[in-house]
Design an enzyme around this catalytic site. Structure first.
Site: not given
Length: 297
Positions: A48, A278
């Site tokens: 990711s 993230h």
């Protein structure tokens, strides 16, 4: 109970219960300056952090992949004659080698299958899910609620005198090695670059609880775990004839505790368009710049 895996973004309820709301704004991202990237086909492998979940525009909902992730920026900068970005949120080393399923449950073929004999450049960013990134974040965030000034997460993972997270890094070492060897076999002439992970927590000090819900004394411990993971990736890259791209150093001072206009990585409640914990679009651009600089060195 199944452990949540944040990078897969399938079981977000555990962390969502800790968050009040999620907000995001689209960042304008400049394309990095061109670099001496190997001419020819470029293949991007990874999880990711490479895919860029929830960063507009998402071009693959099964893998939550953005067209503003660092592979796309590097390919555009380099003018690659052929570009295959098969990075996928939630990927482990097994997903690179053998395939798996994405966020929608749709089968994803082995990422390695995109690497052809004429490939000139391969980037690899993997390992975080092999050590259980999302479970670690979930455990530590929840534990911090009962002991925000202590080290409940470190206490849990080092109980009995064995550091379970360091052991996971050791266990992931041969898996990353196998990936790099498989890439080399598939594309003997390619330049292979392994990327580490950017700073999630501040490089010094004790964090910013509750903005980033990691207990004060756990921050140095988790910072050390991330640095150990990056050190392993650097070592494996060198041992297997690949190049290591350090994205941690340029991200220092741009961690999740910094302001929304500075940070590369979002916290539990994103203020820029990105998944919790993230990289945002700025972080993807920063990693692209670090990768291009390494290719030029």
């Amino acid at each position: 109970m199944t452990r949540p895996r944040l990078p897969r973004l399938r079981a977000a309820s555990r962390l969502a219960a800790l968050a009040v709301a999620t907000a995001g704004v689209l960042l304008t991202v400049a394309t990095p300056a061109s670099a001496a990237v190997p001419a020819g086909r470029y293949v991007a492998l990874g999880d990711s952090y490479a895919a860029g979940p929830l960063i507009p525009t998402q071009v693959d909902l099964n893998c939550l992949r953005s067209n503003r992730n660092y592979p796309s920026l590097v390919a555009a900068s380099a003018g690659s004659s052929s570009f295959a970005d098969v990075s996928c949120s939630g990927a482990t080393t097994d997903d690179i080698l053998y395939g798996g399923s994405g966020q929608l449950g749709i089968t994803v073929p082995p990422q390695l299958s995109a690497v052809t004999s004429n490939t000139a450049l391969v980037t690899v960013q993997i390992g975080g899910n092999d050590i259980g990134f999302s479970g670690i974040i979930g455990d530590c965030a929840e534990a911090s609620l009962s002991s925000p000034l202590g080290s409940p997460c470190k206490n849990r993972y080092t109980a009995g005198g064995v550091d379970q997270l360091q052991a996971r890094i050791v266990a992931a070492t041969p898996k990353v090695t196998t990936v790099l060897q498989a890439v080399r076999q598939a594309a003997p002439g390619a330049r292979v670059v392994v990327l580490g992970y950017p700073a999630i927590l501040p490089d010094t000090g004790y964090g910013c609880w509750p903005v980033v819900p990691i207990a004060y004394q756990d921050v140095p411990y988790l910072r050390g775990i991330e640095k150990s993971l990056n050190a392993m990736l650097a070592s494996v890259a060198t041992a297997n004839g690949a190049t290591y791209a350090d994205v941690y150093t340029p991200s220092i001072g741009r961690d999740a505790c910094k302001g929304s206009g500075t940070r590369w990585v979002e916290g539990l409640v994103p203020q820029n368009s990105a998944a919790p914990f993230h990289p945002n679009a700025r972080g993807e651009q920063g990693m692209a710049s670090a990768l291009l600089a390494r290719l030029n060195s």
